[in-house]
Write an enzyme that holds these catalytic residues in place. Structure first.
Site, PDB file in Angstrom:
ATOM      1  N   HIS A 121      -1.049   3.466  -2.303  1.00 42.14           N
ATOM      2  CA  HIS A 121      -2.191   3.864  -3.281  1.00 42.14           C
ATOM      3  C   HIS A 121      -1.325   3.841  -4.459  1.00 42.14           C
ATOM      4  O   HIS A 121      -1.740   3.549  -5.499  1.00 42.14           O
ATOM      5  CB  HIS A 121      -2.796   5.199  -2.817  1.00 42.14           C
ATOM      6  CG  HIS A 121      -3.663   5.798  -3.627  1.00 42.14           C
ATOM      7  ND1 HIS A 121      -5.161   5.480  -3.845  1.00 42.14           N
ATOM      8  CD2 HIS A 121      -3.266   6.543  -4.997  1.00 42.14           C
ATOM      9  CE1 HIS A 121      -5.474   6.291  -4.905  1.00 42.14           C
ATOM     10  NE2 HIS A 121      -4.491   6.736  -5.563  1.00 42.14           N
ATOM     11  N   GLU A 122      -0.306   4.697  -4.398  1.00 42.18           N
ATOM     12  CA  GLU A 122       0.515   5.239  -5.441  1.00 42.18           C
ATOM     13  C   GLU A 122       1.275   4.175  -6.391  1.00 42.18           C
ATOM     14  O   GLU A 122       1.038   3.931  -7.389  1.00 42.18           O
ATOM     15  CB  GLU A 122       1.611   6.277  -5.020  1.00 42.18           C
ATOM     16  CG  GLU A 122       1.131   7.654  -4.604  1.00 42.18           C
ATOM     17  CD  GLU A 122       0.112   8.207  -5.760  1.00 42.18           C
ATOM     18  OE1 GLU A 122      -0.835   8.813  -5.191  1.00 42.18           O
ATOM     19  OE2 GLU A 122       0.111   7.894  -6.930  1.00 42.18           O
ATOM     20  N   HIS A 144      -1.057   2.427  -8.537  1.00 44.85           N
ATOM     21  CA  HIS A 144      -1.207   2.896  -9.977  1.00 44.85           C
ATOM     22  C   HIS A 144       0.283   2.352 -10.711  1.00 44.85           C
ATOM     23  O   HIS A 144       0.060   2.018 -11.912  1.00 44.85           O
ATOM     24  CB  HIS A 144      -0.990   4.336  -9.965  1.00 44.85           C
ATOM     25  CG  HIS A 144      -2.062   5.296  -9.647  1.00 44.85           C
ATOM     26  ND1 HIS A 144      -3.413   4.853  -9.889  1.00 44.85           N
ATOM     27  CD2 HIS A 144      -2.184   6.130  -8.640  1.00 44.85           C
ATOM     28  CE1 HIS A 144      -4.024   5.553  -9.202  1.00 44.85           C
ATOM     29  NE2 HIS A 144      -3.635   6.589  -8.436  1.00 44.85           N
ATOM     30  N   HIS A 169      -7.994   4.622 -10.408  1.00 42.40           N
ATOM     31  CA  HIS A 169      -9.003   4.693  -9.175  1.00 42.40           C
ATOM     32  C   HIS A 169     -10.401   3.958  -9.038  1.00 42.40           C
ATOM     33  O   HIS A 169     -10.709   3.479 -10.054  1.00 42.40           O
ATOM     34  CB  HIS A 169      -9.360   6.329  -9.249  1.00 42.40           C
ATOM     35  CG  HIS A 169      -8.026   7.105  -8.870  1.00 42.40           C
ATOM     36  ND1 HIS A 169      -7.797   8.278  -9.176  1.00 42.40           N
ATOM     37  CD2 HIS A 169      -6.982   6.807  -7.786  1.00 42.40           C
ATOM     38  CE1 HIS A 169      -6.838   8.804  -8.767  1.00 42.40           C
ATOM     39  NE2 HIS A 169      -6.337   7.965  -7.972  1.00 42.40           N
TER      40      HIS A 169
END
Lengths: 404, 79
Positions: A121-122, A125, A131
């Site tokens: 997930h990170e 980014h 998101h």
């Protein structure tokens, strides 16, 4: 999905990362594996390639910290915020921070947070995704424990990252035409030895779906890499591996993932150093070392560590000669000789393949040493060579080992 | 049951911090309490809409529960 304001992205396909420190909750090797797998989630659906650095400034710096840790977003103790990351850019741009006050784990139990899931997930980014409000998407802001063994990105994540970077490049291998399902054919008789046929040109017709499970006895079958492993022989193609064992008659057909979950599929080359019980896998300009099922810590490493010039971005094939303790690396129409005892490239290389391997004058897809002979694979053919006598003995179909 | 006053205050503080972190809420040090609460309601609506909750601007149990889920620290909305 959503991007950050002004859609920041990396203006290159080769992105570097560095693990600055480790959480005491997990083995270092497990942290490295989780991070490597998290990068693979994104490299498998984009043209991006990730290289791990062990010093200096990398694009994406990964660290564990608690509370205030030098940026404006202090962590908040156990629970709540687990981690955060910054969009692509200089300095802190791209960096990912993990809250050390959490309990990090490689499992998906409820006793901690799965580092692979949070890191994937990170890193979304770090690559420019913000998101998603799609429940079940990786980029959804709330942590959701899920089975990570056969982790698949949600279509929303794929749409989002490909809106920023596009889809993966065509695989370097020539697209092969689709074959109508057919009965396994009799093995073609060994042809009279001739020079390697020029690399097959892609023919018309719909290309086969990438990563469809190949048919063991397809006469057009070619391989990405081949190696021995503890007496067995492993044949790799895309995300699949055929396993030929002297102990069982039939061929086992698995996914690479089922042996090494964190290894990137689609190897370029592989070889075993039998007296060290070590197999090395190569993809692009990186390589990994495994012993059985376990990946040695500190990998992947850049292939330049072995002595390749930076001009070599990937290798085509590799094979270890158990007699001479030399490993031959094949790149284009040249090859290098690596001394496993001194762990260094031999002088006077690279040399032309055709000069030392009779009848092998085109790029090699994969190479194998078995029963004293060398086998060089090119497309759907393999060339059996006696390198002592410098003689091409015969040409067979690449999958002649599968008792079709 | 009615929420005990100190619990309600605590929840309000938590929600304010959450909205500051993830929804770019800026509490203005103004005398007009009402204005502040309106702005906070707007941000609660924004958060409820993002997570597919009933959008009513109220700090109800479902909204609070969603705010207390473990999550990524990167904001959902940014200026």
């Amino acid at each position: 999905y959503s991007a950050f304001p002004h859609r920041p992205t990396w203006r290159k396909e080769d992105v570097t990362y560095r693990i600055l420190n480790y959480t005491p909750d997990m083995l270092q090797a497990d942290v490295e594996e989780a991070i490597a797998r998290a990068f693979q989630v994104w490299s498998s659906v984009t043209p991006l390639r990730f290289t791990r650095l062990y010093g200096g400034q990398a694009d994406i710096m990964i660290s564990f910290a608690a509370g205030f840790h030098g940026d404006f977003y202090s962590f908040d103790g156990p629970g709540g915020t687990l981690a955060h990351a910054y969009p692509p850019g200089g300095g802190i741009g791209g960096d990912a921070h993990f809250d050390e006050d959490e309990n990090w784990t490689k499992f998906t139990t409820y006793s901690g947070y799965n580092l692979f899931l949070v890191a994937a997930h990170e890193l979304g980014h770090s690559l420019g995704l913000s998101h998603s409000n799609v429940f079940g998407a990786l980029m959804y802001p709330i942590y959701m424990a899920r089975d990570t063994r056969n982790f698949q990105l949600h279509q929303d994540d794929i749409d989002g990252i490909q809106a920023l970077y596009g889809p993966p490049r065509e695989s370097p291998a020539l697209p092969t035409k689709a074959f109508p399902p057919q009965e396994p054919t009799e093995m073609a008789p060994a042809e009279t030895p001739t020079e390697m046929s020029p690399r097959e040109e892609p023919t018309e017709g719909t290309p086969s779906k990438p990563h469809q499970r190949p048919d063991d006895c397809d006469p057009h079958l070619s391989f990405d890499a081949i190696t021995t492993l503890r007496g067995e022989t492993l044949f790799f193609k895309d995300s699949y591996v055929w396993r030929k064992s002297p102990y069982f008659s039939d061929i086992e057909h698995d996914t690479i993932f089922s042996f090494w979950p964190s290894l990137i599929a689609g190897f370029d080359a592989a070889y075993e150093v039998d007296n060290k019980d070590r197999v090395l896998f190569f993809k692009d300009n990186q390589y990994w070392a495994v012993s059985g099922y376990s990946i040695e810590s500190g990998f992947p490493k850049p292939i330049q560590n072995l002595g390749f010039p930076t001009s070599v971005r990937k290798i085509d094939a590799a094979v270890h000669d158990q007699n001479t303790k030399r490993t031959y690396f094949f790149v284009g129409n040249k090859y290098w000789s690596f001394n496993e005892n001194t762990q260094s490239m031999e002088r006077g290389y690279p040399r032309k393949i055709a000069a030392d391997f009779q009848g092998i004058s085109h790029p090699v897809d994969a190479a194998l040493q078995k029963n004293g002979y060398f086998y060089f694979f090119h497309g759907s053919n393999q060339y059996e060579v006696d390198i002592k006598k410098k003689k091409l003995i015969r040409i067979m179909k690449s999958n002649s080992w599968f008792n079709c | 049951f009615p929420v005990a006053p100190e619990k309600e205050k605590e929840d309000m503080q938590f929600a304010k911090k959450y909205l500051e972190n993830f929804y770019d809420f800026k509490e203005e040090k103004t005398l007009f309490k009402a204005k502040d609460l309106n702005q906070m309601s707007d941000k609660i609506r924004e958060m409820q809409s993002f997570f597919g909750l009933e959008v009513n601007g109220e700090l109800n149990p479902k909204t609070l529960d969603m705010m207390k889920q473990p999550r990524c620290g990167t904001p959902d909305v940014r200026s």
